[in-house]
Structure formats: C-alpha cells, structure tokens
Write a protein that holds these residues in place. Structure first.
Motif, short mmCIF file in Angstrom:
data_model
loop_
_atom_site.label_atom_id
_atom_site.label_comp_id
_atom_site.label_asym_id
_atom_site.label_seq_id
_atom_site.Cartn_x
_atom_site.Cartn_y
_atom_site.Cartn_z
N GLU A 60 5.54 -17.00 55.40
CA GLU A 60 5.96 -18.27 56.09
C GLU A 60 5.45 -19.50 56.06
O GLU A 60 4.18 -19.68 56.14
N ARG A 61 6.01 -20.09 55.55
CA ARG A 61 5.93 -21.84 56.10
C ARG A 61 6.23 -22.55 57.13
O ARG A 61 7.91 -21.92 57.65
N VAL A 62 5.07 -23.39 57.77
CA VAL A 62 5.37 -23.52 59.25
C VAL A 62 5.48 -25.25 59.42
O VAL A 62 3.95 -25.20 58.76
N VAL A 63 6.13 -26.04 60.30
CA VAL A 63 5.97 -27.22 59.64
C VAL A 63 5.49 -28.00 60.87
O VAL A 63 5.88 -27.62 61.77
N CYS A 64 4.13 -27.94 61.67
CA CYS A 64 3.38 -28.77 62.70
C CYS A 64 3.23 -30.07 62.13
O CYS A 64 2.33 -30.71 61.58
N ASP A 65 3.91 -30.50 63.26
CA ASP A 65 3.96 -32.77 63.22
C ASP A 65 3.78 -33.19 61.27
O ASP A 65 2.52 -34.43 60.98
N GLY A 66 4.98 -33.02 61.08
CA GLY A 66 5.41 -33.37 59.31
C GLY A 66 4.19 -32.50 58.40
O GLY A 66 4.56 -32.62 57.74
N THR A 67 2.93 -32.02 58.95
CA THR A 67 2.57 -30.89 57.99
C THR A 67 2.85 -29.42 57.66
O THR A 67 3.35 -29.08 59.29
N THR A 68 3.01 -29.29 56.36
CA THR A 68 3.52 -28.03 56.53
C THR A 68 2.53 -27.11 56.35
O THR A 68 1.34 -27.05 55.80
N HIS A 69 2.82 -25.73 56.61
CA HIS A 69 1.86 -25.07 57.40
C HIS A 69 1.60 -23.22 56.56
O HIS A 69 2.93 -23.17 56.69
N ARG A 70 1.02 -22.38 56.17
CA ARG A 70 1.32 -21.52 54.83
C ARG A 70 0.66 -20.21 55.98
O ARG A 70 -0.55 -20.17 56.68
N ILE A 71 1.11 -19.64 56.75
CA ILE A 71 0.82 -18.76 57.73
C ILE A 71 0.14 -17.43 56.79
O ILE A 71 0.62 -17.05 55.70
N SER A 72 -1.15 -17.26 56.95
CA SER A 72 -2.08 -16.32 56.34
C SER A 72 -2.15 -15.00 56.74
O SER A 72 -1.58 -15.25 58.16
N LYS A 73 -2.99 -14.38 56.20
CA LYS A 73 -2.94 -12.34 56.32
C LYS A 73 -3.61 -13.05 58.25
O LYS A 73 -4.10 -12.27 58.62
N ALA A 74 -5.03 -13.59 57.89
CA ALA A 74 -5.54 -14.01 59.11
C ALA A 74 -5.16 -13.90 60.34
O ALA A 74 -5.57 -13.47 61.64
N ASP A 75 -4.07 -15.14 59.90
CA ASP A 75 -3.57 -15.13 61.24
C ASP A 75 -2.37 -14.27 61.98
O ASP A 75 -2.72 -14.66 63.29
#
Length: 534
Positions: free
Chosen positions: A295-310
C-alpha cells in the motif's frame, strides 16, 4: 511526547483514615487560622528524623502553570506547611508539602501523586485538590521532580544504585506523607476522624496500588488510574518497539506508523455494531498488518510504499516482548493504540531516520540496569533485551513491582479502590491492569468478592490518563467518595468526550469484564443507548 510526559507528571490524590492521636496544636482553624497554622508541628515518623517545619499563609489566587501542568485559577487561601525529613544512613532530604484550606475544607484529606520518575504532582496538584475542598499533601520522596529521568538521584557517588532513594520513590515516602498530612489536618481543623482518598494516574496510579498493598490503613479510598504497576516488567517492555526496529534496521516514520493504527481501527471499528472510530475490544481485533504490504502512504508530500519489513515490525510490536525463542515476556500495544510514542523515530541532521526511545524506559535501563548513563540502547539484541528484562524482575520486583495480589488487609480495613484504564493507552498497556485484577481474583476468592472493594473499568479508545477517541471518565473520584461514604458501589463510570465537530459523546463505562453494548436503537452518541453485558 511532551503531552505524554506532562500527563505522567500530573496527578492528584486523596488520603485519610483515623487521624494520628498526637495532634499537638491547641488552636484550630475555626478560632484563628493564622495562629493555628503557625503552631503546627510534625508527627513522629518511625525510622525518620524531621529536620524542619515551616508554615505560611498562602493567599487566594491562581497557581501558576509549570512545564508539567496548566495554571489552576481561583485557588482558595491555605495554610502552607513544609516538612523536611531524613532517614538516618540514607543521606536523603525528603520534602512533604501540605495545604490546608482556611475556610473551604470539605472534611476530607487528599494525597497527590506523581508521574514518571517524579513522586510529586507539584503545586498544581495541590491546587486542584484544595480547589475541590480537600486538605492535600505531596512528597518529593527526596528525588528530582524531573519525571523523564532519574539522572540526579539514581546512582550514588560510586556509581551504585541509590537504593534508599529508590525505596523512597517506590513507597516509603508515600506512607510518611499520608501520616504527616493526616496529622496536620487533624491538628489544624481539630478533627480526629475524616475521610481519606488517593487519586492518581500513571505513577500516581502505581502509588495508589502500593498504598493498598503495603499501607492498607492509610487511605479509605484509592482511585488508581492507568497504574504503572508491574513496574519491573512494563518499563523495560516499553523499549521493545525500539529493539524490534533496530534489529530489523527498519525505522518507520510517524505517518507510516499511524497508517497501521488507522487501518486496524477501520477494520475493527464495527465489531461492536457502532461505527464511531473506537475499537471497543482491541484484543478481539484480528487485523493483520501484512494486509498493508504494498500500500502507498503519503507522508509530508512524499509517497511511501509499505514493505514486508514494515508490516513484520508492526506485527512484532503488537505481539509484545518475547524471548528469542518466542516465549512471551509481557504484553504488546493494543492495535488501536498510537505507535508514535514507544515506536518513535526521528531524523538525524544528515536525513537518516533512527529510533527515538521513550526516555523513561531508556533511562531505567541506563541507570538501574546497566548503571551507565552513556549506555547505548540502540545496540540491544533480542537476547540482550531478555537478559535486561529478567534482571529488572530479579532485582526490582520486591522494591517497586507493585504487583502483590493479596489485598486482604486493605479489604479488612474497609478500603475501596477504583481503577480505570484507557484501552488505547500509548505507554502502559491496559492488559497489565487486567492481568493484575485477575491475579487479585485468584488470590482472594473470585470476582464477586473482589468487586465488593475493588473495581476496574476499561475505557475504549482512551489514551494515557486522558485523550484519544473515546469517552474519558468525568469524575471517578466522586464515584469513589460515594462508595466510601455512602456504600454506593459504582455500577458504571460516566464518561464523555467532544469530537472535533463539537458533538458530545457520552458512555457509561462498565466494570470489568463487562462491556457497554449498543442496544440497537437510540443515538449511538448517548450513554442511554447502551447496556453493560459480556
């Protein structure tokens, strides 16, 4: 984090049973408050030597805000008494403050507890109690008022744990405060008997349990909210999220952590039949954090993809501390609980994200376990964590564990105790409180017998001592007073909260193990639409 530390350090308490016999003052407040105040003397305290007693009339007015507490306005005039004592051989200096309202006393004494590593809630705690009509007392236990660190007192000049000061903080000074406060109350008002209560949260809650366990005749009623009991286990357990992230070399941003919490709330919100953003029974929430992988999460204008490690890191944090072989050591955080306190991270000047341990847990390890203020907790392995956890139990359970389930002396003394605990507590999981209540039941003949003097209420969606999405108890102390003085055991605790759109939500919290269940009709924001059921 500052809000949580402030809550840890803001506690009010109440105490009194039969007052000590030697009230040496011959002038009471009803005759001349000024003369009665100036002639007050300290009681005899076995094992301690009083070094000074000072008195002063403090005029009515506001009590200024501190870093720990907000301003308290319109506080009545009081006789302000300061008693300083020492324990021979301990090289300590313990200060007890007692405030005695000149003309607004309600006939009750209140002890005021502390938060974190501070034994005292400070003047604001005294002020809140006095404004409610109580005579009130605090103690600094001879330690610093900095709730986040024991650096000023934990170790002696040889680098050894300062056991006398730890014993003061754990409980000894609380008993001496109770004896002193009740003695001065009896002398000032010329009253031999009056009611006494304890009212604290977090460390203040632990202090209340300690009094019930070790000094069962000091207080008629104890309100011990979100108690920091099981101290020897839950305090080292608070570092677990940091160990998990350090071992995985995966440090989640606050935005990513919040994404997991919100996903769990969204998945489990309706389990109780009401969509209100509150998970009523988080232990029954079956949301799997691995569902967010990719899943993609937008944090402070930057998109992050949730990883298996997360996802694996969050799963381990929710599961709670274990041994390297998977044996559970303590409880994890509920899935509806914000992770951004115990799993906090921060950016370094060069932009790298690193762990930011909760200071109370980190400092317990540094000062009381490693005896090394420079110890680096980021280097802890899972095996190291288990060793420290076991060491904390072994060395400190008897001093500050505050987990003795035998409350028979408190019950025999006629004491009553109420504990409430938020199910979204960011720092002290409510599972520890439930664990203690179950052990009390096993030790004292079952739930019905325990309910006759000790009741626990769980608050869905509520954070540490306050806050969160759920309704917060409005006046548990009033419920305690009714129980002690009128024999009216609380069947529920009224609670309320106001949403951002100004909607007032009310709920009656049910005694454990019951839950407030929606009846299926009526407004979901009203307590009248719910009944207590399993």
């Amino acid at each position: 984090m500052k809000r949580l530390l402030a809550l840890l350090c803001t506690v009010v308490a109440v105490s009194a049973l039969t007052a000590p016999a030697q009230a040496e003052n011959n002038t009471s407040a009803s005759d001349s408050p000024q003369r009665a105040c100036s002639s007050l003397t300290a009681p005899r305290l076995p094992g301690a030597r009083v070094t000074s007693v000072t008195t002063d009339i403090r005029p009515a007015g506001d009590v200024a805000a501190s870093s720990q507490s907000p301003v308290v306005r319109s506080v009545p005039a009081v006789c302000d008494v300061t008693v300083v004592l020492t324990h021979p051989g301990a090289d300590d200096h313990v200060t007890t403050r007692v405030w005695l309202p000149l003309d607004t006393w309600n006939g009750r004494f209140q002890g005021v507890g502390g938060g974190g590593f501070s034994a005292s809630g400070g003047e604001s705690g005294l002020a809140a109690a006095v404004k409610g009509g109580y005579s009130a007392a605090i103690t600094d236990a001879g330690v610093s008022t900095d709730g986040s660190t024991p650096s000023a007192w934990a170790l002696d000049s040889q680098g050894r744990v300062n056991t006398p000061l730890l014993e003061n903080f754990a409980g000894r000074s609380l008993h001496e405060m109770a004896v002193t406060g009740k003695h001065l109350t009896a002398a000032f008002y010329d009253r031999r008997t009056f009611s006494s209560y304890w009212n604290g949260c977090s460390t203040g809650g632990r202090q209340g349990l300690m009094m019930a366990q070790r000094h069962p005749q000091d207080f008629d009623g104890i309100a011990a909210a979100a108690p920091a009991a099981n101290w020897d286990r839950f305090i080292p357990a608070e570092i677990w999220p940091q160990v998990v992230m350090n071992q995985a070399h995966d440090f989640l941003s606050p935005c990513e952590l919040n994404a997991f919490t919100q996903a769990a709330i969204n998945a489990c919100d309706r389990n109780d039949g009401v969509a209100d953003g509150v998970v009523d029974e988080p232990d029954r929430c079956r949301f799997n954090p691995r569902a967010l992988i990719g899943e993609r999460v937008v944090c402070d204008g930057t998109t992050h993809r949730i990883s298996k490690a997360d996802a694996e890191a969050v799963a381990s944090i929710w599961a709670g501390p274990t041994t390297p072989t998977g044996l559970r050591l303590w409880y994890g955080l509920n899935k509806s609980t914000p992770l951004t306190y115990l799993a906090a991270t921060a950016l370094t000047p060069d932009g790298a994200r690193v762990g930011a341990p909760f200071p109370i847990s980190e400092n317990w390890i540094k000062y009381f376990l490693e005896r090394d203020p420079a110890f680096d907790t980021s280097a802890l392995t899972y095996a190291d964590f288990e060793d420290l956890f076991r060491q904390s139990q072994r060395e400190y359970n008897k001093i500050i564990g505050t987990d003795d389930p035998d409350l028979s002396a408190f019950k025999a003394a006629g004491g009553k105790m109420i504990t409430w605990h938020g199910l979204s507590d960011e720092l002290i999981t409510a599972d520890g409180t439930v664990d203690y209540r179950k052990r009390v039941e096993r030790a004292m003949g079952g739930a019905q017998r325990v309910d006759s003097f000790y009741r626990v209420f769980l608050a869905p969606g509520v954070g540490h001592c306050a806050g969160g999405n759920g309704p917060v108890p409005t006046d548990p102390l009033a419920a305690l007073v009714d129980w002690v003085e009128h024999g009216e055991a609380p069947e529920t605790l009224p609670a309320s909260t106001t949403t951002p759109d100004s909607t007032v939500i009310t709920r009656d919290l049910c005694p454990y193990p019951l839950h407030a269940r929606y009846s299926g009709h009526g407004p979901t924001a009203s307590a009248d639409s719910y009944t207590c059921r399993r």
